[in-house]
Motif scaffolding. Sequence first.
Motif, PDB file in Angstrom:
ATOM      1  N   CYS A 143       0.831  -1.198   0.000  1.00 34.27           N
ATOM      2  CA  CYS A 143       0.000   0.000   0.000  1.00 34.27           C
ATOM      3  C   CYS A 143       0.866   1.249   0.000  1.00 34.27           C
ATOM      4  CB  CYS A 143      -0.935   0.016   1.203  1.00 34.27           C
ATOM      5  SG  CYS A 143      -1.913   1.519   1.318  1.00 34.27           S
ATOM      6  N   GLY A 144       1.968   1.179   0.759  1.00 34.28           N
ATOM      7  CA  GLY A 144       2.840   2.335   0.831  1.00 34.28           C
ATOM      8  C   GLY A 144       3.351   2.734  -0.532  1.00 34.28           C
ATOM      9  N   THR A 161      11.331  -0.868  -2.504  1.00 31.36           N
ATOM     10  CA  THR A 161      10.344  -0.086  -3.254  1.00 31.36           C
ATOM     11  C   THR A 161       8.993  -0.783  -3.217  1.00 31.36           C
ATOM     12  OG1 THR A 161      12.110   0.696  -4.714  1.00 31.36           O
ATOM     13  CG2 THR A 161       9.838   0.982  -5.484  1.00 31.36           C
ATOM     14  N   ASN A 162       9.010  -2.093  -3.366  1.00 28.41           N
ATOM     15  CA  ASN A 162       7.770  -2.870  -3.354  1.00 28.41           C
ATOM     16  C   ASN A 162       7.015  -2.743  -2.046  1.00 28.41           C
ATOM     17  OD1 ASN A 162       6.504  -4.355  -5.396  1.00 28.41           O
ATOM     18  ND2 ASN A 162       8.286  -5.688  -5.598  1.00 28.41           N
ATOM     19  N   ASP A 163       7.738  -2.735  -0.930  1.00 29.81           N
ATOM     20  CA  ASP A 163       7.022  -2.673   0.349  1.00 29.81           C
ATOM     21  C   ASP A 163       6.873  -1.252   0.885  1.00 29.81           C
ATOM     22  OD1 ASP A 163       9.428  -2.016   1.563  1.00 29.81           O
ATOM     23  OD2 ASP A 163       9.847  -4.053   2.232  1.00 29.81           O
ATOM     24  N   SER A 177      18.282  -6.026  -6.299  1.00 31.53           N
ATOM     25  CA  SER A 177      17.137  -6.733  -5.708  1.00 31.53           C
ATOM     26  C   SER A 177      16.704  -6.082  -4.404  1.00 31.53           C
ATOM     27  CB  SER A 177      17.490  -8.199  -5.476  1.00 31.53           C
ATOM     28  OG  SER A 177      18.609  -8.310  -4.613  1.00 31.53           O
ATOM     29  N   SER A 178      17.653  -5.551  -3.638  1.00 34.99           N
ATOM     30  CA  SER A 178      17.285  -4.966  -2.350  1.00 34.99           C
ATOM     31  C   SER A 178      16.449  -3.702  -2.547  1.00 34.99           C
ATOM     32  CB  SER A 178      18.536  -4.656  -1.530  1.00 34.99           C
ATOM     33  OG  SER A 178      19.336  -3.689  -2.175  1.00 34.99           O
ATOM     34  N   ASP A 195       5.397  -0.461 -11.988  1.00 35.71           N
ATOM     35  CA  ASP A 195       4.676  -1.695 -11.632  1.00 35.71           C
ATOM     36  C   ASP A 195       5.202  -2.881 -12.428  1.00 35.71           C
ATOM     37  OD1 ASP A 195       3.146  -0.384  -9.798  1.00 35.71           O
ATOM     38  OD2 ASP A 195       1.422  -0.115 -11.122  1.00 35.71           O
ATOM     39  N   SER A 196       5.334  -2.706 -13.735  1.00 34.67           N
ATOM     40  CA  SER A 196       5.784  -3.829 -14.563  1.00 34.67           C
ATOM     41  C   SER A 196       7.257  -4.117 -14.339  1.00 34.67           C
ATOM     42  CB  SER A 196       5.513  -3.548 -16.045  1.00 34.67           C
ATOM     43  OG  SER A 196       6.207  -2.395 -16.467  1.00 34.67           O
TER      44      SER A 196
END
Length: 248
Positions: free
Chosen positions: A2-3, A207-209, A201-202, A236-237
């Motif tokens: 959500c963040g 960024t994802n969370d 990857s980190s 997103d992609s």
Amino acid sequence: MCGRVCAKYIIFSLMSLLIFGTMMASTGASADSHDPTEALLKLMSGNVRFSSCQSTHPNISAERRKQVTRDGQHPFATVIACSDSRVPVEILFDQGVGDIFVIKVAGNVCNTDEIGSIEYGIDHLETPVMVVLGHTHCGACTAVATGADVHGCIPDLIAPIRPALEKEQTAHPNLHGKALVPALVEANVWQAIEDLFQRSSSIRRRTNDGRVTVVGAVYNIETGTVKWMGTHPEEDSLLADMKYNVWE
Ligand SMILES: [Zn+2]
């Protein structure tokens, strides 16, 4: 998650909060150093002060130097910008000692050394915002756009800009040479973010969370203003494609 989703709308709402941010800075209130929204607001309001000749020059005292020596550095932003002497990062954001973790490299390219430095700023120092800052009249972008004859190690240095040039040549077939530079500067900002996501990857995970917001921006060396571009239009992609790297 959500963040991160919310962060995509932050840029727009932040612009309307700039007046508040400027007021907050002028009254000495401090932002939450781990909040991406407030960190972006600090950069935005600082640039408004600088570009309007109302810089407050915070955190440059002897006491500040003692503090960051004693307590260590806790910058609230990581910024990669061009080495160009007309792009003084702390000054243009009206920040001081220990405020911004800065990586400077010609053409603000994200290659191995730069990505390692960015990972230090984000993963170890935990800055909640990361900015790829291009600038107008960029010599590195101009060299690539015009096919300039460059020497020594410079061809390798500016090689990461070439994919951005190819995209812009396809998008603007009637533009050539210097006429392509403004579009290339912006495309090169997106390219740097793409390269960063592809190889780190980190930073993809953070960024994802929503622990970090990665945005692009372009600094106008004449007016002193920063044009905020927001998050990568294909973020997103980019992140979805890469999350299949299950070994990471
Ligand atoms: Zn430059």
